[in-house]
Design a protein around this motif. Structure first.
Motif, PDB file in Angstrom:
ATOM      1  N   VAL A  57      -2.812   4.255 -11.661  1.00 12.40           N
ATOM      2  CA  VAL A  57      -1.840   4.253 -10.559  1.00 12.40           C
ATOM      3  C   VAL A  57      -1.604   5.626  -9.935  1.00 12.40           C
ATOM      4  N   LEU A  58      -1.724   6.714 -10.722  1.00 11.76           N
ATOM      5  CA  LEU A  58      -1.381   8.031 -10.185  1.00 11.76           C
ATOM      6  C   LEU A  58      -2.367   8.563  -9.143  1.00 11.76           C
ATOM      7  N   PRO A  59      -3.700   8.513  -9.381  1.00 10.35           N
ATOM      8  CA  PRO A  59      -4.616   9.088  -8.397  1.00 10.35           C
ATOM      9  C   PRO A  59      -4.447   8.514  -6.990  1.00 10.35           C
ATOM     10  N   THR A  60      -4.277   7.204  -6.889  1.00 11.55           N
ATOM     11  CA  THR A  60      -4.129   6.600  -5.560  1.00 11.55           C
ATOM     12  C   THR A  60      -2.788   6.956  -4.938  1.00 11.55           C
ATOM     13  N   PHE A  61      -1.740   7.074  -5.752  1.00 13.02           N
ATOM     14  CA  PHE A  61      -0.438   7.498  -5.220  1.00 13.02           C
ATOM     15  C   PHE A  61      -0.546   8.911  -4.647  1.00 13.02           C
ATOM     16  N   ILE A  62      -1.218   9.811  -5.362  1.00  9.53           N
ATOM     17  CA  ILE A  62      -1.412  11.182  -4.876  1.00  9.53           C
ATOM     18  C   ILE A  62      -2.282  11.174  -3.621  1.00  9.53           C
ATOM     19  N   ALA A  63      -3.310  10.328  -3.613  1.00 11.50           N
ATOM     20  CA  ALA A  63      -4.197  10.228  -2.446  1.00 11.50           C
ATOM     21  C   ALA A  63      -3.409   9.806  -1.208  1.00 11.50           C
ATOM     22  N   LEU A  64      -2.540   8.827  -1.355  1.00  8.11           N
ATOM     23  CA  LEU A  64      -1.734   8.361  -0.224  1.00  8.11           C
ATOM     24  C   LEU A  64      -0.752   9.432   0.240  1.00  8.11           C
ATOM     25  N   LEU A  65      -0.198  10.187  -0.688  1.00 10.44           N
ATOM     26  CA  LEU A  65       0.692  11.291  -0.311  1.00 10.44           C
ATOM     27  C   LEU A  65      -0.060  12.355   0.489  1.00 10.44           C
ATOM     28  N   ASP A  90       2.838   6.318   8.143  1.00 12.40           N
ATOM     29  CA  ASP A  90       4.269   6.549   7.902  1.00 12.40           C
ATOM     30  C   ASP A  90       4.612   6.055   6.496  1.00 12.40           C
ATOM     31  N   ILE A  91       5.865   6.205   6.115  1.00 16.85           N
ATOM     32  CA  ILE A  91       6.270   5.896   4.739  1.00 16.85           C
ATOM     33  C   ILE A  91       6.146   4.407   4.430  1.00 16.85           C
ATOM     34  N   VAL A  92       6.357   3.557   5.434  1.00 17.56           N
ATOM     35  CA  VAL A  92       6.217   2.103   5.237  1.00 17.56           C
ATOM     36  C   VAL A  92       4.752   1.747   4.996  1.00 17.56           C
ATOM     37  N   ASP A  93       3.856   2.346   5.790  1.00 13.46           N
ATOM     38  CA  ASP A  93       2.416   2.129   5.593  1.00 13.46           C
ATOM     39  C   ASP A  93       1.989   2.580   4.200  1.00 13.46           C
ATOM     40  N   LEU A  94       2.545   3.709   3.764  1.00 10.49           N
ATOM     41  CA  LEU A  94       2.211   4.241   2.441  1.00 10.49           C
ATOM     42  C   LEU A  94       2.593   3.242   1.353  1.00 10.49           C
ATOM     43  N   ALA A  95       3.827   2.734   1.416  1.00  8.12           N
ATOM     44  CA  ALA A  95       4.302   1.794   0.398  1.00  8.12           C
ATOM     45  C   ALA A  95       3.495   0.491   0.440  1.00  8.12           C
ATOM     46  N   TYR A  96       3.215  -0.001   1.646  1.00 11.54           N
ATOM     47  CA  TYR A  96       2.469  -1.262   1.795  1.00 11.54           C
ATOM     48  C   TYR A  96       1.039  -1.102   1.274  1.00 11.54           C
ATOM     49  N   THR A  97       0.388   0.007   1.625  1.00 11.83           N
ATOM     50  CA  THR A  97      -0.987   0.250   1.175  1.00 11.83           C
ATOM     51  C   THR A  97      -1.043   0.379  -0.343  1.00 11.83           C
ATOM     52  N   TYR A  98      -0.030   1.023  -0.914  1.00 15.08           N
ATOM     53  CA  TYR A  98       0.008   1.183  -2.371  1.00 15.08           C
ATOM     54  C   TYR A  98       0.154  -0.178  -3.049  1.00 15.08           C
ATOM     55  N   LEU A  99       0.973  -1.047  -2.466  1.00 18.08           N
ATOM     56  CA  LEU A  99       1.140  -2.403  -3.000  1.00 18.08           C
ATOM     57  C   LEU A  99      -0.172  -3.183  -2.912  1.00 18.08           C
ATOM     58  N   TYR A 142      -3.107  -1.884  -2.982  1.00 22.95           N
ATOM     59  CA  TYR A 142      -3.989  -1.321  -4.012  1.00 22.95           C
ATOM     60  C   TYR A 142      -3.692  -1.915  -5.385  1.00 22.95           C
ATOM     61  N   LEU A 143      -2.424  -2.062  -5.739  1.00 19.08           N
ATOM     62  CA  LEU A 143      -2.038  -2.507  -7.080  1.00 19.08           C
ATOM     63  C   LEU A 143      -2.293  -3.999  -7.304  1.00 19.08           C
ATOM     64  N   THR A 144      -2.274  -4.797  -6.236  1.00 20.89           N
ATOM     65  CA  THR A 144      -2.345  -6.262  -6.375  1.00 20.89           C
ATOM     66  C   THR A 144      -3.589  -6.754  -7.113  1.00 20.89           C
ATOM     67  N   PRO A 145      -4.811  -6.340  -6.749  1.00 19.47           N
ATOM     68  CA  PRO A 145      -5.988  -6.832  -7.486  1.00 19.47           C
ATOM     69  C   PRO A 145      -5.976  -6.433  -8.967  1.00 19.47           C
ATOM     70  N   LEU A 146      -5.455  -5.242  -9.277  1.00 21.50           N
ATOM     71  CA  LEU A 146      -5.383  -4.797 -10.669  1.00 21.50           C
ATOM     72  C   LEU A 146      -4.434  -5.680 -11.469  1.00 21.50           C
ATOM     73  N   LEU A 147      -3.312  -6.041 -10.849  1.00 24.36           N
ATOM     74  CA  LEU A 147      -2.347  -6.920 -11.517  1.00 24.36           C
ATOM     75  C   LEU A 147      -2.937  -8.306 -11.740  1.00 24.36           C
ATOM     76  N   ILE A 148      -3.667  -8.815 -10.747  1.00 29.13           N
ATOM     77  CA  ILE A 148      -4.310 -10.130 -10.877  1.00 29.13           C
ATOM     78  C   ILE A 148      -5.330 -10.110 -12.014  1.00 29.13           C
ATOM     79  N   LEU A 149      -6.133  -9.053 -12.073  1.00 31.65           N
ATOM     80  CA  LEU A 149      -7.130  -8.930 -13.144  1.00 31.65           C
ATOM     81  C   LEU A 149      -6.453  -8.864 -14.511  1.00 31.65           C
TER      82      LEU A 149
END
Length: 382
Positions: free
Chosen positions: A13-21, A41-50, A52-59
């Motif tokens: 989770v951290l590398p992609t969060f840093i990448a988005l920042l 913008d900050i909304v795009d950042l939060a949405y993109t991060y979500l 990113y996390l969704t396929p990992l959670l499904i797996l």
């Protein structure tokens, strides 16, 4: 064990969060796409991060359904570690004598079959597996040195990354750090960011010199974070690619069959192939597409093609989960996500096929080793 679970979540989770920042702050993508401007913008950042996390959670939820089911019993640690150590000695000897298959270079010459064997064995996977055992520090250090030497001969950064992961697993699996100390441990990369950047700059310079490439040290943060996060690939695919045609309907089946059998009944043109051809043309290297970019590209090519290949990939992931050698049942899921780190980062089904092949080779090799060992032991005892 709790700290080990947190660490594996952390590296996902951290590398992609840093990448988005970085994208948010600097207004451009990172890694191989650092020349592309991108307003976020900050909304795009939060949405993109979500996203990113969704396929990992499904797996994770999918594999959890089968967590208590297994094809193989836990390995006898003493015997399996002997087997792995012999493999590391074999890898060292072959690499010393014949070198390694270098990234982006053809494997040719009389020594090509020997180097190909090492690729199939894959010392990085062996190191991750053995890091979960109670092997001595001295023997573990030997395994680390073999992997670092192999990575150096490959002109690859994978050896350094996998070595770091393995050392962390080795430490956390043996030591119960207090929560406060563990948190400090996790934020050390931030605290030591300046010397870490110096070390990464040196490593990239070594790789660039070995490959004969140019390297701009001012871009080290964008290059290094882009190496462990493929979120820029997803954003590029989503906003800059408009033609998704050409993906073969059964490419994942074809790639796995080709890797395991040496031939395929199906066309094997994948999203990763088309993505790299679109950006790079014909080259001797590739760019990581990432899970999100892969899924986006795949389903935009065809909904039917998307479902066929995703279902087959989930089946292969389940097979991989069952083939992973493990010592204790409750570490199997953790090891699964560790060995999948790089294949998921690239989301190239060829790499997933290579991992499957490696696990088959390791298991068959151990079965042969165990039987020969038992026969020789009985002969000696007689």
């Amino acid at each position: 064990m709790k700290n080990l679970k947190i660490f594996i979540i952390y590296i996902y989770v951290l590398p992609t969060f840093i990448a988005l920042l970085l994208i948010y702050n600097y207004g451009h993508l990172i890694g191989d796409f650092r020349t592309y401007y991108y307003n976020m913008d900050i909304v795009d950042l939060a949405y993109t991060y979500l996203i990113y996390l969704t396929p990992l959670l499904i797996l994770y939820l999918f594999i959890k359904l089968f967590e208590d089911k297994y094809l193989f019993e836990p390995k006898n640690e003493s015997l399996f570690n002997k087997y792995l150590l012999y493999l590391f000695i074999f890898i060292l000897l072959i690499t010393l004598c014949f070198g390694a298959v270098q990234i982006g270079q053809p494997n040719i010459g009389f020594a090509a079959p020997f180097r190909a064997i090492i690729v199939k064995i894959n010392p990085y996977i062996l190191l991750l597996i053995i890091s979960f055992s109670s092997i001595s520090i001295r023997k573990f250090a030997f395994c680390i040195l073999v992997c670092l030497f192999y990575g150096y001969m490959q002109h690859s950064l994978q050896g350094y990354l996998i070595t770091f992961f393995s050392i962390m697993v080795f430490i956390l699996n043996r030591n119960k750090l207090a929560t406060s100390k563990f948190i400090i441990f996790l934020i050390l990369p931030v605290i030591l960011s300046h010397p870490l950047m110096e070390i990464l700059t040196y490593i990239y310079q070594l790789r660039s010199e070995a490959r004969g490439n140019n390297f701009n040290s001012d871009e080290i943060i964008f290059l290094s974070v882009g190496r462990i996060s493929a979120i820029s690939s997803y954003l590029y695919v989503k906003d800059f690619i408009h033609d998704f045609s050409g993906v073969s309907q059964y490419f994942s089946i074809g790639l796995v069959q080709d890797k395991l059998m040496g031939f395929s009944f199906f066309n094997i043109t994948s999203p990763s192939d088309l993505f790299n051809k679109d950006i790079l043309g014909i080259t001797d290297y590739s760019i990581f597409l990432g899970v999100n970019g892969f899924v986006y590209y795949l389903f935009n090519s065809s909904i039917v093609t998307g479902f066929i290949n995703v279902l087959f990939i989930f089946f292969i992931l389940l097979v991989i989960y069952n083939l992973i050698p493990y010592y204790v049942q409750n570490t199997r899921l953790l090891l699964f996500f560790l060995v999948l780190y790089l294949p998921l980062l690239s989301s190239d089904i060829w790499e997933l096929s290579m991992l499957l092949q490696t696990l088959i080779v390791i298991n068959i090799g151990f079965w042969l080793f165990k039987n020969v060992y038992i026969i020789l032991k009985n002969i000696i005892n007689e």
